[in-house]
Every structure is written in C-alpha cells, then in structure tokens.
Design a protein around this motif. Sequence first.
Motif, PDB file in Angstrom:
ATOM      1  N   VAL A   1       3.232  -7.243  -5.086  1.00  0.00           N
ATOM      2  CA  VAL A   1       2.534  -7.944  -3.999  1.00  0.00           C
ATOM      3  C   VAL A   1       2.188  -9.361  -4.440  1.00  0.00           C
ATOM      4  O   VAL A   1       2.403 -10.324  -3.699  1.00  0.00           O
ATOM      5  N   ARG A   2       1.654  -9.493  -5.657  1.00  0.00           N
ATOM      6  CA  ARG A   2       1.307 -10.822  -6.162  1.00  0.00           C
ATOM      7  C   ARG A   2       2.531 -11.736  -6.183  1.00  0.00           C
ATOM      8  O   ARG A   2       2.480 -12.875  -5.740  1.00  0.00           O
ATOM      9  N   ASN A   3       3.667 -11.214  -6.659  1.00  0.00           N
ATOM     10  CA  ASN A   3       4.893 -12.013  -6.676  1.00  0.00           C
ATOM     11  C   ASN A   3       5.340 -12.404  -5.276  1.00  0.00           C
ATOM     12  O   ASN A   3       5.774 -13.532  -5.043  1.00  0.00           O
ATOM     13  N   GLN A   4       5.233 -11.475  -4.341  1.00  0.00           N
ATOM     14  CA  GLN A   4       5.611 -11.745  -2.948  1.00  0.00           C
ATOM     15  C   GLN A   4       4.736 -12.855  -2.355  1.00  0.00           C
ATOM     16  O   GLN A   4       5.235 -13.751  -1.682  1.00  0.00           O
TER      17      GLN A   4
ATOM     18  N   ALA B   1       2.466  -8.364   2.150  1.00  0.00           N
ATOM     19  CA  ALA B   1       2.073  -7.270   1.263  1.00  0.00           C
ATOM     20  C   ALA B   1       2.689  -5.946   1.708  1.00  0.00           C
ATOM     21  O   ALA B   1       3.105  -5.133   0.875  1.00  0.00           O
ATOM     22  N   ARG B   2       2.786  -5.723   2.988  1.00  0.00           N
ATOM     23  CA  ARG B   2       3.324  -4.459   3.513  1.00  0.00           C
ATOM     24  C   ARG B   2       4.826  -4.310   3.279  1.00  0.00           C
ATOM     25  O   ARG B   2       5.361  -3.218   3.439  1.00  0.00           O
ATOM     26  N   LYS B   3       5.496  -5.377   2.894  1.00  0.00           N
ATOM     27  CA  LYS B   3       6.921  -5.286   2.565  1.00  0.00           C
ATOM     28  C   LYS B   3       7.147  -4.507   1.270  1.00  0.00           C
ATOM     29  O   LYS B   3       8.255  -4.053   1.004  1.00  0.00           O
ATOM     30  N   ILE B   4       6.100  -4.354   0.477  1.00  0.00           N
ATOM     31  CA  ILE B   4       6.222  -3.701  -0.816  1.00  0.00           C
ATOM     32  C   ILE B   4       6.090  -2.190  -0.642  1.00  0.00           C
ATOM     33  O   ILE B   4       5.120  -1.709  -0.048  1.00  0.00           O
TER      34      ILE B   4
ATOM     35  N   THR C   1      10.973   8.772  -2.355  1.00  0.00           N
ATOM     36  CA  THR C   1       9.705   8.318  -1.790  1.00  0.00           C
ATOM     37  C   THR C   1       8.556   8.431  -2.782  1.00  0.00           C
ATOM     38  O   THR C   1       7.401   8.442  -2.386  1.00  0.00           O
ATOM     39  N   ASN C   2       8.858   8.547  -4.075  1.00  0.00           N
ATOM     40  CA  ASN C   2       7.791   8.597  -5.076  1.00  0.00           C
ATOM     41  C   ASN C   2       6.919   7.358  -4.957  1.00  0.00           C
ATOM     42  O   ASN C   2       7.405   6.266  -4.716  1.00  0.00           O
ATOM     43  N   GLN C   3       5.633   7.532  -5.163  1.00  0.00           N
ATOM     44  CA  GLN C   3       4.677   6.437  -5.095  1.00  0.00           C
ATOM     45  C   GLN C   3       4.805   5.545  -6.323  1.00  0.00           C
ATOM     46  O   GLN C   3       4.827   6.045  -7.438  1.00  0.00           O
ATOM     47  N   LEU C   4       4.883   4.240  -6.119  1.00  0.00           N
ATOM     48  CA  LEU C   4       4.865   3.303  -7.244  1.00  0.00           C
ATOM     49  C   LEU C   4       3.479   3.317  -7.868  1.00  0.00           C
ATOM     50  O   LEU C   4       2.475   3.465  -7.165  1.00  0.00           O
ATOM     51  N   PRO C   5       3.389   3.109  -9.175  1.00  0.00           N
ATOM     52  CA  PRO C   5       2.073   2.984  -9.808  1.00  0.00           C
ATOM     53  C   PRO C   5       1.357   1.745  -9.274  1.00  0.00           C
ATOM     54  O   PRO C   5       1.994   0.755  -8.909  1.00  0.00           O
ATOM     55  N   ASP C   6       0.026   1.802  -9.241  1.00  0.00           N
ATOM     56  CA  ASP C   6      -0.760   0.682  -8.719  1.00  0.00           C
ATOM     57  C   ASP C   6      -0.466  -0.624  -9.448  1.00  0.00           C
ATOM     58  O   ASP C   6      -0.439  -1.681  -8.834  1.00  0.00           O
ATOM     59  N   LYS C   7      -0.234  -0.562 -10.758  1.00  0.00           N
ATOM     60  CA  LYS C   7       0.046  -1.803 -11.499  1.00  0.00           C
ATOM     61  C   LYS C   7       1.334  -2.446 -10.998  1.00  0.00           C
ATOM     62  O   LYS C   7       1.442  -3.664 -10.939  1.00  0.00           O
ATOM     63  N   ASP C   8       2.334  -1.631 -10.619  1.00  0.00           N
ATOM     64  CA  ASP C   8       3.577  -2.173 -10.082  1.00  0.00           C
ATOM     65  C   ASP C   8       3.372  -2.735  -8.676  1.00  0.00           C
ATOM     66  O   ASP C   8       3.906  -3.794  -8.351  1.00  0.00           O
ATOM     67  N   ILE C   9       2.621  -2.020  -7.864  1.00  0.00           N
ATOM     68  CA  ILE C   9       2.322  -2.509  -6.512  1.00  0.00           C
ATOM     69  C   ILE C   9       1.601  -3.847  -6.611  1.00  0.00           C
ATOM     70  O   ILE C   9       1.962  -4.812  -5.935  1.00  0.00           O
TER      71      ILE C   9
ATOM     72  N   PRO D   1       2.963 -20.624  -1.719  1.00  0.00           N
ATOM     73  CA  PRO D   1       2.867 -21.292  -3.029  1.00  0.00           C
ATOM     74  C   PRO D   1       1.578 -22.065  -3.280  1.00  0.00           C
ATOM     75  O   PRO D   1       1.181 -22.221  -4.423  1.00  0.00           O
ATOM     76  N   SER D   2       0.909 -22.528  -2.263  1.00  0.00           N
ATOM     77  CA  SER D   2      -0.323 -23.306  -2.477  1.00  0.00           C
ATOM     78  C   SER D   2      -1.572 -22.424  -2.494  1.00  0.00           C
ATOM     79  O   SER D   2      -2.683 -22.917  -2.595  1.00  0.00           O
ATOM     80  N   SER D   3      -1.373 -21.116  -2.407  1.00  0.00           N
ATOM     81  CA  SER D   3      -2.513 -20.204  -2.368  1.00  0.00           C
ATOM     82  C   SER D   3      -3.064 -19.944  -3.767  1.00  0.00           C
ATOM     83  O   SER D   3      -2.388 -20.151  -4.769  1.00  0.00           O
ATOM     84  N   GLN D   4      -4.307 -19.496  -3.805  1.00  0.00           N
ATOM     85  CA  GLN D   4      -4.965 -19.084  -5.048  1.00  0.00           C
ATOM     86  C   GLN D   4      -5.535 -17.693  -4.797  1.00  0.00           C
ATOM     87  O   GLN D   4      -6.695 -17.550  -4.429  1.00  0.00           O
ATOM     88  N   LEU D   5      -4.684 -16.693  -4.986  1.00  0.00           N
ATOM     89  CA  LEU D   5      -5.038 -15.333  -4.605  1.00  0.00           C
ATOM     90  C   LEU D   5      -5.056 -14.392  -5.805  1.00  0.00           C
ATOM     91  O   LEU D   5      -4.326 -14.576  -6.767  1.00  0.00           O
ATOM     92  N   THR D   6      -5.903 -13.386  -5.693  1.00  0.00           N
ATOM     93  CA  THR D   6      -5.972 -12.306  -6.667  1.00  0.00           C
ATOM     94  C   THR D   6      -5.653 -11.013  -5.926  1.00  0.00           C
ATOM     95  O   THR D   6      -6.142 -10.799  -4.820  1.00  0.00           O
ATOM     96  N   VAL D   7      -4.853 -10.174  -6.555  1.00  0.00           N
ATOM     97  CA  VAL D   7      -4.422  -8.929  -5.920  1.00  0.00           C
ATOM     98  C   VAL D   7      -4.877  -7.753  -6.770  1.00  0.00           C
ATOM     99  O   VAL D   7      -4.723  -7.759  -7.990  1.00  0.00           O
ATOM    100  N   GLU D   8      -5.436  -6.746  -6.129  1.00  0.00           N
ATOM    101  CA  GLU D   8      -5.785  -5.480  -6.769  1.00  0.00           C
ATOM    102  C   GLU D   8      -5.167  -4.359  -5.945  1.00  0.00           C
ATOM    103  O   GLU D   8      -4.958  -4.512  -4.748  1.00  0.00           O
TER     104      GLU D   8
END
Length: 127
Positions: free
Chosen positions: A66-69, A107-110, A54-62, A75-82
């Motif tokens: 999420v962005r990949n998901q 996003a919650r699937k990650i 249950t180790n926390q993933l680093p924010d860069k990985d999250i 596919p037609s979205s233009q989103l930025t994830v932080e």
Amino acid sequence: MLTSLLVVGATACNQAKTSSEAPNSPSDTGGKMSAGSNQNDANSPVPNQAAGNTNQLPDKDIKSLVRNQLEKNLPSSQLTVESKDGVVTVTGQVASADQLNQIEPLARKIPGVKSVNIQAKVASQTK
C-alpha cells in the motif's frame, strides 16, 4: 604516475563489496552464514493471486505494498501506512483534496486489504 593510478584502480575493482562485512569471495562465508542457511526468506510463501490463491497476505506485506502504491501515485504526499488484519490506516498529509480522495481506491488495489481508515489531511488543513 598515470600508469600507477590505473594499476591501483584496476586492483581495487577486483573486490566489489556491499559492506565491509561482506565475504571476500563467493566461497568465503566468514563462518557466519551460507547460502543454504538464508533460504527461509527466499522460500517464504507468497500468495499467487493469478492462480486464484486467496491466502491472506501478512500485514507487513500489505503495509509495504500500500505504501509503495501511494508513493508511486501521490508523490508529493507525506503518508504513513499501518495494517492490522487487513485493515489499513493511512495518516499524514497530501497536497490536495483530489489526492485525499485517491487514497482509498489506491489502497484497495492491494490484495488482502479489507478496509481503509483514512486519517490523512490536506496539507493546508493541517497548518
């Protein structure tokens, strides 16, 4: 003439490089790096969710996951994830209200996503 082109083409194929800075052969490190010196990236810990880690993933990985998901499913979205401490913020535009409603569940699937702050809008609302 055709024979000379084939000879030149075959010779050129012997050195396939990804960049001009790449070594000429696997044994040539160019004095810059070696396989052993670049093992830090390969050995970085990645939580094994299947084994119950249950180790926390680093924010860069999250952020990346999420962005990949979202890219895969919207596919037609233009989103930025932080991501900061597992809190994901999504901004930008989507094509429909249905896509907007899909952001949080996707996003919650990650693993490691604690909450999702949606600041995205439907494209027609932002014009």
